[in-house]
Design a protein around this motif. Structure first.
Motif, PDB file in Angstrom:
ATOM      1  N   GLY A 295       0.780  -1.230   0.000  1.00 12.57           N
ATOM      2  CA  GLY A 295       0.000   0.000   0.000  1.00 12.57           C
ATOM      3  C   GLY A 295       0.805   1.269   0.000  1.00 12.57           C
ATOM      4  O   GLY A 295       0.241   2.357   0.208  1.00 12.57           O
ATOM      5  N   GLN A 296       2.089   1.209  -0.208  1.00 11.04           N
ATOM      6  CA  GLN A 296       2.927   2.409  -0.151  1.00 11.04           C
ATOM      7  C   GLN A 296       4.063   2.301  -1.161  1.00 11.04           C
ATOM      8  O   GLN A 296       4.381   1.214  -1.628  1.00 11.04           O
ATOM      9  CB  GLN A 296       3.510   2.549   1.261  1.00 11.04           C
ATOM     10  N   PRO A 297       4.685   3.435  -1.513  1.00 13.09           N
ATOM     11  CA  PRO A 297       5.845   3.366  -2.419  1.00 13.09           C
ATOM     12  C   PRO A 297       6.970   2.574  -1.773  1.00 13.09           C
ATOM     13  O   PRO A 297       7.171   2.631  -0.558  1.00 13.09           O
ATOM     14  CB  PRO A 297       6.226   4.846  -2.608  1.00 13.09           C
ATOM     15  N   HIS A 298       7.713   1.849  -2.585  1.00 15.96           N
ATOM     16  CA  HIS A 298       8.763   0.983  -2.051  1.00 15.96           C
ATOM     17  C   HIS A 298       9.752   0.665  -3.164  1.00 15.96           C
ATOM     18  O   HIS A 298       9.423   0.755  -4.347  1.00 15.96           O
ATOM     19  CB  HIS A 298       8.146  -0.317  -1.517  1.00 15.96           C
ATOM     20  N   PRO A 299      10.969   0.276  -2.788  1.00 19.08           N
ATOM     21  CA  PRO A 299      11.945  -0.087  -3.831  1.00 19.08           C
ATOM     22  C   PRO A 299      11.672  -1.493  -4.367  1.00 19.08           C
ATOM     23  O   PRO A 299      11.063  -2.318  -3.677  1.00 19.08           O
ATOM     24  CB  PRO A 299      13.284  -0.041  -3.082  1.00 19.08           C
ATOM     25  N   PRO A 300      12.105  -1.784  -5.569  1.00 17.96           N
ATOM     26  CA  PRO A 300      12.022  -3.162  -6.060  1.00 17.96           C
ATOM     27  C   PRO A 300      12.887  -4.082  -5.207  1.00 17.96           C
ATOM     28  O   PRO A 300      13.755  -3.634  -4.457  1.00 17.96           O
ATOM     29  CB  PRO A 300      12.565  -3.060  -7.490  1.00 17.96           C
TER      30      PRO A 300
END
Length: 1563
Positions: free
Chosen positions: A330-335
């Protein structure tokens, strides 16, 4: 069954047929070329059946061809007997101890099989194979017959002991199949009266015989039964041939036999062709629109299922990964990146994770899996993103990527990044993309950056990658982008126990086990080995062990295991064969198909000499590598070979990276590598195909033989639509690595046929990739010229599509300048292009010289992104990056060495207003209309922090319009009309905040770092001085240098500690904390101010001019006496790197380069992107130009001004050009002084002379026959200059004082001159005279009496005048009768009017892209051609061809069209990159000066019988033209009226004629 012989004759014919349909023809005959003992041995039969299954699975069309005569053939002994079957046989043999002993000796029990089996053992060397084999067969048959009688065996089991090789093959390939014999043909040879002669010696040679030479009646009965079964079950596959009996029937010299072979070959070809076409027809009917995508998805899912079949362990890691996916959903995150050494099990882990995704994130989660390198599309970034974008769009119901996006990789990258955010914003199902083995992507291995790798994933979007560790490569590159340590997850080896569990699972899955001794040996060889790759290799070795096998110890490391594998293969198959097979596969660029590999081995003389060392080949005409030897080796290679779909074929590749490295080390060191590439180059070049014979000396022959190797032909095109993709991709690579550079230059890089074929089939980027591959290794400047020319072709190709005519035109028009100076390569290409044009079957414009910007010029690249207009640009010189801000809030980072996007930075929700680069080019800050500042890491593409300036979302609220970065204090200042904020560059924290007075907004703000002050200037002229450290007000002062003026622009001069401002009334002021002073008063409002990098020069733009100032102790003073004059409003400017140049951009889309060291001399005029030049950004010697109205930008190299040019263009920016002496001289108003006319010598590339007119020139016309130049002036006077003399200048006065001339025109016979003013037209006579022609008149003068002014005019010999108005109206005026005939009006300004040479027709063009062809007798239009889209911006000029058959028109979209006068057909369209000012017809074409300063000289070639299917717009992007015919309209209207009259009783008075036009819509 005599195999192969009848098929050899039509082999090449079949290959050609298949290749035309995009297929590869392969003959599989494992008994060809080997000794009879090998052909009939036990393993050969199993291999044959395996190959038959492969053919039936893969073949399109013929899969199995059987030649059935009068021999049943030998019956092989089964190689394996299951335990129950063995017991049943053994029970029947107990009465005969000798037979039982024989069977027991030849079969050994293998308890490693589950259940146990009995394996046939080869006879010892001392045993006689033949008699014993026959006895063994007889004994087993007897036992099987008796066991069947007792019900211990099934009928199928009994048949195993009675089937011959051919019976097995027919059973497998036909009788047991469920598809009705699809792809099967059985050719049956029946000899009449054979039974009558059956006991004769010659007949016995044709039938089965017993060891004593007598007839084998059982075999004949079995054969008869087999034929009967075929006829009963599949009569359609039987093709019978009846031959009359003769004693020498099988003699090839027998005419009947020869005729039979000929008919058989012809029938085979016809039958096979029919099967292929039928299958292709069925495939076409059932073809899905995106079949290529579904095939790609199925391929990777199939590999995934295989990889996870015996997955074990990793449960803890899978749980952690699952938890990470759920937490970050549900949030921005790195690959996520999974890394580990090769063979540690990353692929299996990725595949298992893909299976578990629905359970982790929801059943509707979309999962996309790619095992990179396992297919062609997944081996390069372009294909990979292409397929992933399509799959995402389909999964989420989004529009598919448009064609314009797919043509350029940079746009695909942007589309991919944008698509991830689109999916995230839908707040629908989550998306998980798993990309295994990023190392296998070609571009990732070579590049220092991975542009398609997103540094961050938006909510509900997950990317999971895997990469190898242990050596510097892709993983290190990824770490530059993904800097978060939490993104990396190490995949560690399995524990020893898990490794043993994995092997046990594999053994169980294959129904095998190991004896305790073997198991102990296996575990001892793999102490604590947890690498699944190594374990899998060990299993593949152990599964071959029978329970009685005494294995040798296994290697403990992967590399040792690979060496051990190679050594074992060498021992079985011979060192040479193993070395060459593996060497060729590894040396290939993308892999080899089995058919290609067998062809390549057939060209290897050393391999053939080794194969035929002990026996001679079966044919005296051809020589091939025996397929059986390859199939044996392929069987033993097992899982070490991978099959990858490439270009529609399955290609062989080495599955394990370690094996490929070992092959390189063992077999491809030194000259052996070049030799291998040489053989592959020979094959793909087709040097030994099409019947070419190659010399070889075979050991048993002793003399050189010239034999046909029967390898596949290798043309560039198999058919008009099918290119030889395999040759195109492999040949350059092998020529390069075999050191055959001259051949590479001649056959590839210097071949227009190859370039066009490669471009059409693979696109411009694939073509450039090949040149990039070869250029570093080819010491030839001409290759660089061709490569740069191809790069410059990109805009035309993207607009028109990759057509052959487009590519030939582009290259010829750019390289023709170098044809003489570089004859070896460039000259050869030009000659080839000209030869192609001579035989071109459809209408085409043929360049007769160079007229497009040649290589080595200022333009480096034209680049286009997937975004709207460009609003901000900044260079990162240290990293060679260009940061571009756009209208929709995207920030794109371009790598200018690779010329591709490396990062798409998203986050802004409004237009990007400003971009600044700092921290040695590694960081950038962008500010947007959404009231946010964002700091970006340009190396990783990650956002460092976001700052909101406190503004609301109200669009009327003042926006941030200025940024200043103070790196020494680590502060960034943002300013708007009402506030100034200072933010910490490291943390994003607010340092101070200054609020202005809303009633007295600031109009200018500057940070003067050297004085630690910040200046703001209000609309009322109040200057406030603030501390740049604390934001405290220090003092206020009022502007004294300007009164009642509004500031329009400013620039800060840090060294002087001053702000320079420009105002609405032209004042330029210097403002400091101490006060202000007036620098200069300009005649117009100041549009912009810029300073040079060292702040020694200042440029002020006002109206159509730029004034330059030089810094001094007091501030600045004027640098040059004259201003830099332009034809339209100047929008922007930048100084060159050494302050010796200034580059300006104006509203008319022109970029001009001026020399400051030569007091403002104009050096060059460059064409922008077809829209007002609103941005110029200088980075070193490069300048980028862009527009708010275009998504494209251009990059220019300023160093070109110091280099010799292939051709010097004439510098005209007015468009008022005239041409004389058949294109030898060009006339145009002089730059900077429009009262003079420059005469430009095109041959010399220099100014020859100038003519002084004393007034500004408004128009120019040349009377070619009379040798006169007419100059229309703003004063209304026309000065007439004889072209051959400068003395006798004639003057034609205006009808009224000071009325400017709008346009002029000459009649086709040059006997009349029309001069048009706003509403007056003069018609004068021109008659021969000595020494100059005599001009009389005006003979007629007439007034239009209209409020609008005349825009264009044409005059006829009989003094009729056609004139068009600025409002679109068009008239024909008869001077003799003073009559005016209104023609149907255009919808906008009439830009050109031309009459035909016979003066029966006229053509008019307007700004709304409408061309009309008029009949001057009836004053009605014949044809209308109009554009239905916004891309075409109107007609610039037009003319008739000399024979009045065609109309040539130059359009404002920088293209030229050819229109048929006869039927209104659009014949040709050519994009010429620059607006054409006028078109002048020649005997076979036209000449046309362009805004680029070149003269287009072309021949129009139109075959007498045009190819009806040829559509000049078929690939023209954004182009839609409609052609309307009056004749068709009238016929349609008449037909409609007739129909209405017939139905009048029903319609009453409501009937109307049908007004619909006959429209030819060309897309």
């Amino acid at each position: 069954m005599r195999r192969g012989k009848p098929c050899r004759a039509p082999r090449t014919q079949r290959q050609t047929f298949c290749q035309k349909h995009g297929l590869m023809f392969e003959v599989v005959d494992l008994r060809w070329g080997v000794r009879s003992t090998e052909a009939t041995e036990h393993m050969t039969t199993e291999l044959c059946l395996g190959e038959l299954d492969r053919c039936r699975k893969n073949s399109i069309g013929p899969a199995f061809v059987a030649l059935l005569g009068d021999q049943y053939g030998p019956c092989p002994v089964p190689t394996l007997i299951e335990e129950k079957e063995w017991e049943a046989l053994k029970a029947q043999l107990t009465a005969s101890p000798r037979d039982l002993e024989l069977v027991a000796r030849r079969f050994r029990r293998d308890e490693n099989s589950v259940p146990p089996t009995y394996l046939l053992q080869a006879p010892s060397v001392r045993e006689a194979c033949g008699p014993e084999e026959a006895t063994l067969t007889s004994v087993l048959r007897t036992g099987a017959r008796e066991a069947r009688r007792l019900g211990l065996l099934t009928e199928e089991q009994r048949q195993r002991y009675h089937r011959s090789v051919i019976a097995w093959e027919i059973e497998r390939g036909l009788l047991s199949s469920t598809d009705g014999g699809r792809g099967v043909t059985v050719f049956l040879r029946e000899v009449q009266d054979l039974n009558k002669h059956i006991l004769e010696d010659c007949a016995l040679q044709m039938v089965d015989r017993l060891p004593d030479g007598c007839l084998d009646a059982d075999a004949q009965n079995l054969l008869s039964s087999l034929k009967g079964r075929i006829a009963d079950k599949h009569p359609g596959v039987l093709k019978a041939h009846h031959l009359a009996w003769s004693r020498d029937l099988v003699n090839p010299k027998n005419k009947a036999h020869a005729r039979y072979l000929k008919e058989l070959g012809e029938q085979f070809v016809a039958r096979a062709n029919h099967q292929v076409l039928e299958h292709l027809r069925e495939l076409e009917v059932g073809r899905q629109e995106l079949a290529w995508l579904y095939q790609e998805i199925r391929h990777h899912l199939g590999l995934s299922a295989e990889a996870t079949r015996t997955f074990c362990g990793r449960q803890e890691l899978l749980a952690q990964l699952g938890q990470r996916l759920r937490q970050s959903d549900g949030q921005p995150h790195p690959p996520l990146v999974l890394f580990g050494p090769p063979g540690v099990g990353k692929t299996a882990l990725m595949c298992r994770l893909a299976e578990q995704v629905p359970g982790l994130l929801g059943r509707k989660t979309v999962t996309i899996l790619r095992l990179l390198g396992a297919s062609q599309m997944s081996s390069d970034a372009r294909g990979l993103l292409h397929s992933i974008c399509f799959q995402m769009c389909l999964a989420y119901g989004l529009p598919l990527p448009p064609a314009q996006v797919l043509e350029a990789h940079a746009r695909v990258v942007q589309f991919f990044h944008a698509l991830l955010h689109t999916i995230s914003r839908r707040n629908f199902e989550s998306l998980v993309i798993l990309l295994d083995s990023v190392d296998e992507v070609d571009s990732a291995r070579r590049a220092q950056r991975i542009p398609w790798l997103p540094p961050s994933c938006p909510p509900r979007v997950h990317l999971v990658f895997s990469a190898c560790s242990g050596q510097r490569g892709v993983l290190d590159t990824m770490r530059k982008v993904l800097t978060d340590p939490g993104a990396y997850w190490e995949v560690k080896p399995l524990s020893g126990q898990q490794g043993q569990e994995m092997i046990q699972l594999l053994l169980a899955a294959s129904r095998r086990t190991l004896s305790p001794t073997q198991r102990d040996l296996l575990w001892a060889s793999l102490p604590e080995c947890g690498h699944p790759g190594r374990l899998r290799l060990a299993f593949e070795e152990a599964r071959k062990w029978a329970s009685f096998t005494v294995p040798a110890p296994l290697a403990s490391t992967a590399k040792e295991a690979m060496h051990q594998l190679c050594a074992r293969l060498e021992q079985t198959h011979g060192q040479l064969l193993v070395a060459r097979v593996l060497g060729y596969i590894v040396s290939s660029r993308h892999g080899l198909s089995e058919a290609e590999l067998k062809d390549v081995l057939s060209l290897d003389d050393e391999v053939l000499q080794a194969v035929y060392q002990d026996w001679t080949p079966p044919s005296k005409e051809l020589l091939r590598f025996p397929p059986l030897l390859w199939v044996r080796l392929r069987r033993d290679l097992g899982i070490c070979l991978a099959r990858r779909p490439v270009d529609g074929f399955l290609l062989l590749a080495i599955a394990h990276r370690q094996l490929a490295e070992v092959v390189q080390e063992r077999y491809l060191s030194g000259p052996e590598k070049a030799r291998g590439h040489g053989v592959l180059a020979d094959f793909f070049s087709g040097a030994w195909s099409q019947g070419a014979k190659k010399l070889i000396t075979l050991p048993l022959v002793g003399k050189a033989l010239s034999l046909d190797r029967k390898v596949a032909p290798q043309p560039l095109w198999f058919s008009e639509a099918v290119a030889n993709l395999r040759k195109l991709k492999e040949l350059p690579y092998h020529l390069l690595h075999s050191g055959r550079i001259e051949e590479l230059k001649q056959e590839v890089l210097g071949s227009m046929s190859w370039i066009s074929c490669r471009g059409i089939s693979g696109g411009i980027e694939g073509l450039l990739d090949d040149f990039d591959l070869c250029a570093p290794h080819v010491d030839c400047p001409e290759v660089g010229l061709v490569r740069e020319a191809l790069q410059l072709c990109r805009p035309a190709v993207e607009l028109r599509g990759m057509e052959r005519s487009v590519l030939y035109t582009e290259l010829l028009a750019r390289l023709h300048f170098f044809a003489t100076s570089h004859p070896a390569l460039v000259g050869q290409l030009c000659q080839q292009a000209q030869s192609w044009f001579r035989v071109c079957p459809f209408p085409v414009l043929v360049p007769l010289g160079g007229f497009l910007q040649p290589p080595g010029g200022p333009l480096l690249a034209t680049l286009t992104g997937c975004h709207k207009g460009i609003t901000a640009m900044a260079w990162s010189l240290e990293e060679k990056l260009l940061v571009v801000g756009t209208q929709e809030g995207v920030v794109a980072v371009w790598d200018m060495e690779e010329q591709q996007v490396i990062h798409i930075l998203t986050g802004h929700r409004g237009e990007v207003r400003c971009v600044k680069v700092f921290a040695k080019g590694t960081l950038a800050i962008s500010v947007s209309k959404d009231h946010t500042l964002r700091v970006w890491n340009l190396l990783s593409g990650q956002e460092k922090f976001t700052v909101w300036d406190g503004g609301s979302k109200d669009p009327t609220e003042p926006q941030i319009w200025r940024l200043h970065v103070d790196e020494s204090k680590k502060v960034v200042y943002s300013a708007s009309s009402s506030k100034v904020n200072a933010w910490n560059l490291e943390t994003g924290e607010l340092i101070f905040h200054i609020l202005g007075d809303a009633s007295e907004p600031w109009v200018s703000t500057a940070v003067l770092a050297s004085q630690a002050t910040l200046l703001t200037v209000t609309k009322g002229g109040v200057v406030c001085v603030w501390s740049s450290d604390t934001g405290k007000l220090l003092r206020k002062q009022h502007l004294s240098s300007i009164k009642e003026e509004t500031l329009t622009c400013m620039v800060s001069v840090q060294k002087q500690g001053k702000m320079v401002t420009g105002s609405s009334k032209g004042s330029i002021s210097l403002i400091s904390s101490e006060g202000d002073s007036l620098l200069e008063k300009l005649p117009e409002a100041v549009g912009f101010l810029v300073v040079s990098e060292d702040e020694s020069l200042l440029a002020a733009g006002f109206g159509r001019s730029v004034r330059i100032f030089l810094a001094d102790s007091q501030g600045f003073h004027r640098f040059m006496a004259t201003d830099l004059e332009h034809e339209d409003t100047v929008e922007t400017a930048v100084f060159g790197p050494e302050n010796n140049l200034i580059v300006t951009g104006s509203r008319d889309a022109l970029i001009q380069v001026w020399s400051l060291s030569e007091q403002g001399t104009l050096l060059d005029i460059l064409e922008g992107v077809g829209a007002p030049v609103s941005l110029l950004a200088q980075g070193g010697t490069l300048v980028a130009s862009a527009s708010h109205q275009s998504s494209s930008f251009k990059v220019w190299d300023l160093t070109y001004t110091q280099k010799p040019r292939a051709s010097t263009p004439f510098l005209d920016r007015t468009g008022l050009t005239a041409v004389s002496h058949n294109g030898s001289y060009v006339y145009f108003p002089k730059i900077g002084d429009k009262s003079k006319v420059t005469i430009w010598d095109l041959a010399e590339g220099e100014e020859q002379d100038t003519l002084d007119t004393s007034n500004e020139v408004r128009c120019l016309e040349v009377a070619e026959q009379a040798k006169l130049l007419f100059t229309g002036l703003v004063s209304g006077i026309v000065l007439v200059f004889p072209l051959n003399s400068r003395q006798d200048v004639m003057c034609i006065p205006p009808p009224e004082a000071r009325k400017a001339i709008n346009c002029m025109a000459l009649s086709k016979d040059e006997g009349r001159l029309a001069i048009a003013y706003d509403s007056i037209v003069l018609v004068l006579d021109i008659s021969p005279g000595d020494p100059c022609p005599v001009i009389d008149g005006p003979t007629y003068t007439f007034y239009t009496q209209l409020p609008d002014t005349i825009a264009s005019v044409a005059v006829l010999a009989d003094c009729r005048v056609v004139y068009g108005m600025t409002n679109g109206e068009l008239f024909l005026y008869e001077c003799a009768n003073s009559k005016v005939f209104p023609l149907e009006a255009h919808g906008s300004r009439v830009t050109c009017v031309e009459v035909s040479h016979k003066e029966q027709l006229a053509v008019s063009g307007s700004e709304e892209a409408l061309l009309c062809l008029w009949d001057l007798q009836t004053c009605k239009w014949k044809f209308e051609m109009s554009s239905t889209n916004s891309y075409c911006r109107g007609v610039q000029c037009a003319c008739f061809s000399k024979d009045d058959k065609y109309v040539y028109a130059g359009l404002k979209d920088r293209s030229i069209i050819v229109w048929s006068v006869l039927d209104g057909t659009l014949l040709a369209v050519q994009f010429v990159h620059a607006m054409v000012n006028r078109i002048i017809p020649t005997s076979n074409g036209f000449i046309a000066p362009t805004r680029h300063g070149y003269l287009i000289r072309e021949r129009f070639q139109c075959p007498s019988s045009r190819v009806s299917q040829q559509d000049p717009l078929k690939n023209f992007k954004k182009a839609v033209w409609m052609v309307k015919s009056r004749q068709r309209e009238e016929l349609t209207a008449a037909a409609g009226a007739l129909q209405d009259s017939r139905s009048g009783s029903a319609q009453g008075n409501e009937s109307k004629s049908n007004k619909c036009s006959q429209v030819c819509l060309l897309v």
